[in-house]
Write a protein that holds these residues in place. Structure first.
Motif, PDB file in Angstrom:
ATOM      1  N   MET A   1      28.301  -4.040  18.736  1.00  0.00           N
ATOM      2  CA  MET A   1      27.856  -4.441  17.395  1.00  0.00           C
ATOM      3  C   MET A   1      26.886  -3.405  16.817  1.00  0.00           C
ATOM      4  SD  MET A   1      28.254  -6.517  14.967  1.00  0.00           S
ATOM      5  CE  MET A   1      29.173  -7.823  15.801  1.00  0.00           C
ATOM      6  N   GLU A   2      25.964  -2.888  17.666  1.00  0.00           N
ATOM      7  CA  GLU A   2      25.029  -1.876  17.178  1.00  0.00           C
ATOM      8  C   GLU A   2      25.770  -0.626  16.721  1.00  0.00           C
ATOM      9  OE1 GLU A   2      20.852  -1.685  19.152  1.00  0.00           O
ATOM     10  OE2 GLU A   2      22.311  -2.091  20.731  1.00  0.00           O
ATOM     11  N   PHE A   3      26.863  -0.288  17.427  1.00  0.00           N
ATOM     12  CA  PHE A   3      27.673   0.861  17.061  1.00  0.00           C
ATOM     13  C   PHE A   3      28.229   0.693  15.647  1.00  0.00           C
ATOM     14  CE2 PHE A   3      31.886   3.132  17.611  1.00  0.00           C
ATOM     15  CZ  PHE A   3      31.345   4.386  17.427  1.00  0.00           C
ATOM     16  N   LEU A   4      28.670  -0.510  15.324  1.00  0.00           N
ATOM     17  CA  LEU A   4      29.207  -0.777  13.997  1.00  0.00           C
ATOM     18  C   LEU A   4      28.136  -0.647  12.919  1.00  0.00           C
ATOM     19  CD1 LEU A   4      31.594  -3.806  14.655  1.00  0.00           C
ATOM     20  CD2 LEU A   4      32.220  -1.429  14.214  1.00  0.00           C
ATOM     21  N   THR A   5      26.905  -1.006  13.237  1.00  0.00           N
ATOM     22  CA  THR A   5      25.830  -0.892  12.242  1.00  0.00           C
ATOM     23  C   THR A   5      25.558   0.564  11.892  1.00  0.00           C
ATOM     24  OG1 THR A   5      24.071  -0.861  13.919  1.00  0.00           O
ATOM     25  CG2 THR A   5      24.758  -3.019  13.071  1.00  0.00           C
ATOM     26  N   VAL A   6      25.874   1.485  12.824  1.00  0.00           N
ATOM     27  CA  VAL A   6      25.742   2.912  12.532  1.00  0.00           C
ATOM     28  C   VAL A   6      26.861   3.370  11.595  1.00  0.00           C
ATOM     29  CG1 VAL A   6      25.802   5.233  13.542  1.00  0.00           C
ATOM     30  CG2 VAL A   6      24.562   3.402  14.700  1.00  0.00           C
ATOM     31  N   LEU A   7      28.064   2.819  11.803  1.00  0.00           N
ATOM     32  CA  LEU A   7      29.228   3.279  11.060  1.00  0.00           C
ATOM     33  C   LEU A   7      29.365   2.664   9.676  1.00  0.00           C
ATOM     34  CD1 LEU A   7      32.018   3.446  13.789  1.00  0.00           C
ATOM     35  CD2 LEU A   7      30.576   5.254  12.917  1.00  0.00           C
ATOM     36  N   LEU A   8      28.930   1.422   9.521  1.00  0.00           N
ATOM     37  CA  LEU A   8      29.129   0.739   8.241  1.00  0.00           C
ATOM     38  C   LEU A   8      28.538   1.509   7.050  1.00  0.00           C
ATOM     39  CD1 LEU A   8      28.713  -3.040   9.147  1.00  0.00           C
ATOM     40  CD2 LEU A   8      30.788  -1.848   8.429  1.00  0.00           C
ATOM     41  N   PRO A 107      22.888   9.739  14.739  1.00  0.00           N
ATOM     42  CA  PRO A 107      22.509   8.324  14.893  1.00  0.00           C
ATOM     43  C   PRO A 107      23.121   7.675  16.129  1.00  0.00           C
ATOM     44  CG  PRO A 107      23.184   8.763  12.637  1.00  0.00           C
ATOM     45  CD  PRO A 107      23.533   9.983  13.436  1.00  0.00           C
ATOM     46  N   VAL A 108      24.345   8.068  16.484  1.00  0.00           N
ATOM     47  CA  VAL A 108      24.984   7.503  17.670  1.00  0.00           C
ATOM     48  C   VAL A 108      24.226   7.918  18.927  1.00  0.00           C
ATOM     49  CG1 VAL A 108      27.065   7.562  19.114  1.00  0.00           C
ATOM     50  CG2 VAL A 108      27.274   7.294  16.637  1.00  0.00           C
ATOM     51  N   ILE A 109      23.840   9.198  19.010  1.00  0.00           N
ATOM     52  CA  ILE A 109      23.081   9.674  20.170  1.00  0.00           C
ATOM     53  C   ILE A 109      21.727   8.967  20.248  1.00  0.00           C
ATOM     54  CG2 ILE A 109      21.972  11.679  21.217  1.00  0.00           C
ATOM     55  CD1 ILE A 109      25.060  11.594  21.426  1.00  0.00           C
ATOM     56  N   LEU A 110      21.085   8.778  19.111  1.00  0.00           N
ATOM     57  CA  LEU A 110      19.815   8.054  19.083  1.00  0.00           C
ATOM     58  C   LEU A 110      19.995   6.636  19.586  1.00  0.00           C
ATOM     59  CD1 LEU A 110      16.810   7.899  18.289  1.00  0.00           C
ATOM     60  CD2 LEU A 110      17.545   7.277  15.973  1.00  0.00           C
ATOM     61  N   LEU A 111      21.084   6.001  19.207  1.00  0.00           N
ATOM     62  CA  LEU A 111      21.380   4.640  19.646  1.00  0.00           C
ATOM     63  C   LEU A 111      21.602   4.580  21.152  1.00  0.00           C
ATOM     64  CD1 LEU A 111      22.187   1.661  18.869  1.00  0.00           C
ATOM     65  CD2 LEU A 111      24.523   2.518  18.667  1.00  0.00           C
ATOM     66  N   SER A 286      37.873   6.840  11.231  1.00  0.00           N
ATOM     67  CA  SER A 286      38.300   5.454  11.465  1.00  0.00           C
ATOM     68  C   SER A 286      38.725   5.247  12.918  1.00  0.00           C
ATOM     69  CB  SER A 286      39.459   5.098  10.525  1.00  0.00           C
ATOM     70  OG  SER A 286      39.088   5.281   9.175  1.00  0.00           O
ATOM     71  N   LEU A 287      39.496   6.197  13.448  1.00  0.00           N
ATOM     72  CA  LEU A 287      39.969   6.073  14.830  1.00  0.00           C
ATOM     73  C   LEU A 287      38.833   6.163  15.843  1.00  0.00           C
ATOM     74  CD1 LEU A 287      43.313   8.093  14.972  1.00  0.00           C
ATOM     75  CD2 LEU A 287      43.000   5.627  15.175  1.00  0.00           C
ATOM     76  N   SER A 288      37.753   6.839  15.461  1.00  0.00           N
ATOM     77  CA  SER A 288      36.623   6.980  16.392  1.00  0.00           C
ATOM     78  C   SER A 288      36.009   5.626  16.741  1.00  0.00           C
ATOM     79  CB  SER A 288      35.556   7.903  15.797  1.00  0.00           C
ATOM     80  OG  SER A 288      34.934   7.300  14.670  1.00  0.00           O
ATOM     81  N   LEU A 289      36.249   4.605  15.914  1.00  0.00           N
ATOM     82  CA  LEU A 289      35.795   3.249  16.254  1.00  0.00           C
ATOM     83  C   LEU A 289      36.418   2.786  17.561  1.00  0.00           C
ATOM     84  CD1 LEU A 289      36.081   1.573  12.735  1.00  0.00           C
ATOM     85  CD2 LEU A 289      33.970   2.078  13.952  1.00  0.00           C
ATOM     86  N   ALA A 290      37.617   3.286  17.844  1.00  0.00           N
ATOM     87  CA  ALA A 290      38.302   2.918  19.092  1.00  0.00           C
ATOM     88  C   ALA A 290      38.108   3.956  20.187  1.00  0.00           C
ATOM     89  CB  ALA A 290      39.793   2.725  18.820  1.00  0.00           C
ATOM     90  N   THR A 291      38.094   5.253  19.820  1.00  0.00           N
ATOM     91  CA  THR A 291      38.041   6.301  20.842  1.00  0.00           C
ATOM     92  C   THR A 291      36.645   6.504  21.423  1.00  0.00           C
ATOM     93  OG1 THR A 291      37.760   7.995  19.124  1.00  0.00           O
ATOM     94  CG2 THR A 291      40.011   7.517  19.858  1.00  0.00           C
TER      95      THR A 291
END
Length: 300
Positions: A1-8, A107-111, A286-291
Motif C-alpha cells: 500500500m505504501e508503494f502505491l502512495t508513492v506512485l499515485l 522516493p521508492v528508495i527512501l521508502l 504502469s508495468l513497474s507496479l507489478a515488476t
C-alpha cells in the motif's frame, strides 16, 4: 500500500497533462523546449551544487555509464536483427536505456531504506542526470529526421545548457562559492518545477497517441530490456564493485525502474519517435507496479 502512495502522485501528474491536452490543447514542443533549455539546467545546477561528492561517486559513475552503454549495445543488436532504421533505433535507445531514478526511484528508495539509502539514491540520480543530458541528448539528436547523424548529435550535446549547469554547480561547490538565500530560493522555485513540468508534457504527449498505431513489437523489446535485462546486468555489476550490500541492492532496484520521463522531452525536441518513446514510458511505468515488487522480493 505504501508503494502505491508513492506512485499515485506520479500518475496524477501524468493525468493532469493528459486532461489538459484533451480539453484545452497545448503546443507540447514549446513547453518541452522551455523545460529542456530553461528549467532543467537550473535543476542540474542545484543538484551538483548541493550534493557532496565522495569515492562512491567514482564507482557509481562507472556503473551508471557502463549500464547505459551495455543497454545501448543490446538495442543495436535487436535493431540490426529487426532491420530498424536509424530513427527507430535511436527512439528505442531513448525508451530502453535510461531509468527514472529521480522523481520515481528516489522516493521508492527512501521508502525501502530510509534516510541511509537516500544518499546513494541521490548520487545515482545526479549521475543519471549527467548521462541523460549527454548520452540521451546525443541519441535523441542523432535520430532526428532533420539532423545529419553524428555531427548534428555532437553539436546538440554541446548546445545543451544542462551540461554547463552541472559544470558550474560542481565548480561552485568545489570552490565553496556562497549563494544568498534569495538566490537559492529562486533556484529552488525553478528546479522544483522542472520535473513536474516534464511529467505534464509526457501526459500531454500521451493524449496524442493512437493505440492502433502503436509499434507493439518495438514496445515489447524495449520493455523487456528496461524492466528485465537492465536489473540483471546491474546484479552482475554488484558482483565485483567494492560497495556495501545496501548500495548493491539500490543499484539493482534503480536499474529496474521504468523509462525516464525526460526521454519524452528529448524525443519531442528532436522529433525522434516521440509517440513510441512516450508510450513506452507510460507502459513501463504502469508495468513497474507489478515488476518492482518482484524485484523487491528477490533483492531484499
Amino acid at each position: 500500500m505504501e508503494f502505491l502512495t508513492v506512485l499515485l502522485p506520479i500518475f496524477g501528474i501524468f493525468a493532469l497533462g493528459y486532461i489538459g491536452q484533451k480539453k484545452i490543447g497545448f503546443d507540447t514542443k514549446t513547453i518541452s523546449t522551455m523545460a529542456l533549455y530553461l528549467m532543467s539546467p537550473v535543476l542540474v545546477f542545484r543538484t551538483f551544487y548541493t550534493t557532496k561528492f565522495d569515492l562512491d561517486y567514482l564507482y557509481l559513475t562507472f556503473y551508471t555509464f557502463a549500464l547505459c552503454f551495455i543497454l545501448i549495445i543490446i538495442v543495436y543488436i535487436v535493431a540490426f536483427i529487426q532491420k530498424y532504421s536509424r530513427v527507430e533505433t535511436c527512439g528505442m535507445i531513448l525508451a530502453s536505456s535510461f531509468m527514472n531514478n529521480g522523481n520515481y526511484g528516489t522516493p521508492v528508495i527512501l521508502l525501502l531504506f530510509g534516510a541511509t539509502g537516500l544518499e546513494s539514491a541521490i548520487i545515482l540520480m545526479v549521475i543519471q542526470q549527467l548521462v541523460m543530458c549527454t548520452v540521451g541528448v546525443y541519441y535523441a539528436a542523432k535520430g532526428s529526421p532533420e539532423g545529419n547523424g553524428v555531427r548534428s548529435a555532437i553539436r546538440a550535446v554541446q548546445r545543451m545548457p544542462a551540461i554547463y549547469g552541472a559544470f558550474l554547480g560542481g565548480c561552485f561547490q568545489f570552490l565553496n562559492v556562497p549563494l544568498g538565500n534569495s538566490v537559492l530560493e529562486a533556484i529552488d522555485l525553478v528546479a522544483n518545477a522542472a520535473i513536474p513540468t516534464v511529467m505534464i508534457v509526457l501526459g500531454m504527449q500521451l493524449a496524442k497517441i493512437s493505440i492502433k498505431n502503436l509499434a507493439k513489437g518495438k514496445v515489447s523489446f524495449s520493455l523487456i530490456i528496461k524492466l528485465v535485462i537492465s536489473p540483471i546486468i546491474a546484479y552482475l555489476f554488484t558482483l565485483f564493485l567494492p560497495v556495501d550490500n545496501m548500495v548493491k541492492q539500490i543499484m539493482i532496484i534503480t536499474a529496474a525502474m521504468p523509462t525516464a520521463a525526460n526521454t519524452t522531452m528529448y524525443a519531442l525536441q528532436f522529433n525522434t519517435e516521440p509517440e513510441f518513446v512516450s508510450s513506452t514510458t507510460l507502459i513501463s511505468t504502469s508495468l513497474s507496479l507489478a515488476t518492482l515488487p518482484i524485484i523487491f522480493m528477490i533483492v531484499l
